[in-house]
Design an enzyme around this catalytic site. Structure first.
Site, PDB file in Angstrom:
ATOM      1  N   ILE A 243      44.451  39.380  38.520  1.00 45.10           N
ATOM      2  CA  ILE A 243      43.006  39.458  38.811  1.00 45.10           C
ATOM      3  C   ILE A 243      42.396  40.679  38.153  1.00 45.10           C
ATOM      4  CG2 ILE A 243      41.294  39.792  40.598  1.00 45.10           C
ATOM      5  CD1 ILE A 243      43.127  38.502  42.588  1.00 45.10           C
ATOM      6  N   GLY A 244      43.081  41.771  38.214  1.00 43.51           N
ATOM      7  CA  GLY A 244      42.502  43.003  37.688  1.00 43.51           C
ATOM      8  C   GLY A 244      43.523  44.111  37.668  1.00 43.51           C
ATOM      9  N   GLY A 246      43.811  48.501  38.156  1.00 46.95           N
ATOM     10  CA  GLY A 246      43.173  49.781  38.449  1.00 46.95           C
ATOM     11  C   GLY A 246      44.171  50.897  38.237  1.00 46.95           C
ATOM     12  N   GLY A 247      43.803  52.081  38.648  1.00 48.40           N
ATOM     13  CA  GLY A 247      44.686  53.219  38.469  1.00 48.40           C
ATOM     14  C   GLY A 247      45.959  53.083  39.291  1.00 48.40           C
ATOM     15  N   GLY A 249      47.631  50.175  40.044  1.00 49.78           N
ATOM     16  CA  GLY A 249      48.536  49.134  39.569  1.00 49.78           C
ATOM     17  C   GLY A 249      47.754  47.859  39.320  1.00 49.78           C
ATOM     18  N   LYS A 264      48.032  43.817  45.608  1.00 49.59           N
ATOM     19  CA  LYS A 264      47.927  44.986  44.730  1.00 49.59           C
ATOM     20  C   LYS A 264      49.322  45.586  44.620  1.00 49.59           C
ATOM     21  CE  LYS A 264      44.418  48.605  44.600  1.00 49.59           C
ATOM     22  NZ  LYS A 264      43.532  49.393  45.458  1.00 49.59           N
ATOM     23  N   ASP A 366      35.963  57.990  46.030  1.00 49.34           N
ATOM     24  CA  ASP A 366      35.928  57.242  44.771  1.00 49.34           C
ATOM     25  C   ASP A 366      35.032  56.022  44.933  1.00 49.34           C
ATOM     26  OD1 ASP A 366      36.516  56.718  42.118  1.00 49.34           O
ATOM     27  OD2 ASP A 366      38.272  55.497  42.611  1.00 49.34           O
TER      28      ASP A 366
END
Ligand SMILES: Nc1ncnc2c1ncn2[C@@H]1O[C@H](COP(=O)(O)OP(=O)(O)OP(=O)(O)O)[C@@H](O)[C@H]1O
Length: 563
Positions: A243-244, A246-247, A249, A264, A366
């Site tokens: 799906i995506g 990020g920082g 994983g 995730k 964040d």
């Protein structure tokens, strides 16, 4: 006098007759100035020396135990701790020069590796006792709540079972997800290819065996999954289900016991002891287990299976606000102004909850448009608490030596390590500007959205306010609502943190803006298929705000300020 007799006398224990001659039962001549060993000395030595040793051992054990209990407070990504009175949790140490590195991929700052700190967490992170405790410790240390559970044996039992199972199952071959996954741009199926197929682990339901019933005490009950179960849910972390990224994983689409989820998975390399990702994992689990709000991403469970770490969330089918605004598929409708302000309102409510309704308060640190996820109805939830920071002192402020965050969203003072809930308010202002203008937080190498907006908010007049709105919604944004939205954003991005409003007040301001939009569009119908939350459900009757003539958002916020 004998040395033992002298020592005991000095300690007031008795055994000597007080005249300095020791006991009458000397076996040798007691005269003279030398030391003489007596029968009494032998008896006293035989009794008190072992007794003293036992007392010392018990004392040392007790002190060590106290230290360990103190070091097991809630953990914060990159946090640097010192001991604090029991129960008060860790307090950040004085700031040092910020040390951070920029991750070009995620556009985020992360602490540089190899900056060891002499802290209590350090002892937890780096202890390698070889007892398989790396599997156990992260969960045991999640929080004060985790410590309490540990004492009650609830988590302890679960972890014991997990450890036993891990040793029975042996090493699970994770398979290596194909590194050439399409990354953030991937489309993914909205229903599982084989949603009805039981996952490999589901014949022994993880819910039945590992449910931590009531353990977190706040209604959020995280489930513990085996890595094998997550492999089954994600077709062994198939790149086609990516799906995506990020920082932390990669994020995969999955189906667990019939429910669509986002898994995730912490990068294997960063799951090694002492690495940043490991800390972030613990923080995220800790945060997610404690927090519950309709506009915070629900936390389903996690996996801590040998070196594998993963987090399981419900799938948000419309993914992130960032993508919806800036990387929209050609066939997908642009968000209209009511939807945008509704999303802003819901995110503001989530941050207000973190700042005001949680004890101790939580600073997200964040907040950005990638961390606002949208469900099927385009309702917003705030995600990614891996960087969150618990405020541990009364002033609501703390200092950090490690910086995390995303370029374009970080408040100026945060770059100097000054952490308060007003950092989140600044980041929120940036996201609000994104929603209004449809522009990215970082517009070009030399220009960010805050600098760009300054032209419209008075510092550098470059045109009518209407031109600030995303061209796709310029026609529908009522002039008053647009003006107030821009004013609200301008309040949030002020350089001086104290002048920024509180998130609860920002949410009130957004209620006013939503009312103004609805007044203009009384027959508002959301574009299908993304029906937003019913506007009426956003406000309770008591929330309706009567606006005076010449209403100004700035004055309104000022009137809400607590003395
Ligand atoms: N629960 C979810 N449902 C649907 N998509 C998700 C979910 N969680 C994450 N994603 C997608 O995966 C992407 C990566 O998420 P992730 O939280 O790992 O990183 P990020 O928030 O983009 O960046 P970082 O972790 O570095 O702040 C998100 O931008 C989002 O598009």
């Amino acid at each position: 006098m004998s040395p033992v007799g002298a020592a005991l006398m000095a300690a007031g224990v008795g055994g000597a007759n007080g005249n300095g001659n020791g006991n009458a039962s000397c076996v040798e001549n007691c005269g003279g100035g030398g030391f003489h060993w007596t029968t009494t000395d032998t008896i006293v030595t035989a009794i008190f020396v072992p007794l003293g040793i036992v007392v010392l051992v018990i004392l040392a054990w007790y002190l060590k135990r106290q230290c360990m209990a103190r070091s097991r407070g809630p953990l914060i990504a990159g946090g640097v701790y010192k001991s604090t009175p029991a129960g008060s949790g860790p307090a950040p140490m004085d700031p040092a020069k910020p040390e951070y590195t920029f991750d070009a991929k995620g556009g985020s700052y992360y602490p540089m590796a190899g900056t060891p700190s002499q802290t209590s967490t350090e002892s937890i992170d780096n202890k390698s006792d070889g007892s398989g405790s790396r599997l156990l410790k992260p969960v045991a240390d999640f929080s004060n709540g985790g410590m309490a559970m540990w004492r009650q044996g609830t988590i302890g039992e679960v972890l014991k079972r997990n450890a036993e199972r891990a040793s029975v199952e042996g090493s699970v071959d994770a398979g290596t997800p194909n590194g050439n996954g399409a990354g953030n741009g991937n489309d993914y199926p909205l229903s599982s290819p084989d949603a009805d197929t039981p996952t490999p682990g589901s014949q022994r339901s993880s819910r039945d065996r590992f449910r931590l019933d009531g353990a977190t005490g706040n209604g959020n009950v995280p489930l513990l999954f085996t890595f094998k179960e997550l492999q089954g849910a994600t077709q062994n972390f198939s790149p086609t289900l990516l799906i995506g990224e990020g920082g932390f994983g990669r994020v995969y689409y999955g189906v667990l016991e019939g429910r669509e989820v986002a898994v995730k998975r912490l990068e294997k390399v960063t799951a090694q002891p002492g690495k940043h990702g490991e800390k972030q994992f613990r923080v995220e689990v800790d945060m997610m287990s404690r927090l519950k709000h309709p506009n915070l991403l629900e936390f389903i469970g996690y996996c801590a299976d040998r070196y594998e770490r993963a987090l399981v969330y419900p799938l948000m089918v419309n993914q992130s606000l960032f993508r919806r605004l800036h990387e929209r598929n050609p066939g997908t409708a642009a968000l209209d102004c009511h939807q945008r302000m509704t999303i802003a309102y819901q995110a503001a409510r989530a941050l207000a909850y973190l700042h005001d309704e949680v004890s101790p308060p939580v600073i997200h640190r964040d907040f950005n448009s990638s961390n606002v996820l949208l469900d099927a109805k385009l309702d917003a939830v705030v995600s990614d608490f891996g960087l969150a920071k618990l405020v541990s002192d009364d002033s609501g402020q703390s200092q950090t030596t490690k910086l995390f965050g995303t370029m374009g969203y970080m408040a100026p003072e945060y770059l100097h390590g000054h952490v308060t809930d007003k950092n989140d308010v600044y980041s929120f202002g940036v996201v609000l500007l994104e929603l209004i203008s449809g522009r990215r937080a970082v517009i070009s190498k030399d220009l960010d959205i805050v600098q760009w907006a300054a032209g419209y908010t008075g510092e550098r007049p470059i045109g009518p306010l209407a031109r600030m709105a995303d061209p796709q919604i310029q026609d529908q944004f009522p002039a008053d609502a647009l003006q107030w939205a821009v004013e609200l954003a301008a309040e949030c991005i002020q350089a001086e943190p104290r002048r920024r409003p509180r998130m609860a007040d920002v949410a009130r301001g957004l209620e006013v803006i939503l009312q103004a939009i609805r007044r203009q569009q009384p027959t508002y119908v959301a574009p299908t298929p993304n029906t937003p939350t019913s506007p009426a459900s956003l406000l309770t009757p008591t929330d309706v705000i009567t606006l005076p003539a010449g209403f100004s958002m700035t004055r309104f916020l000022g009137s809400l300020k607590k003395p």
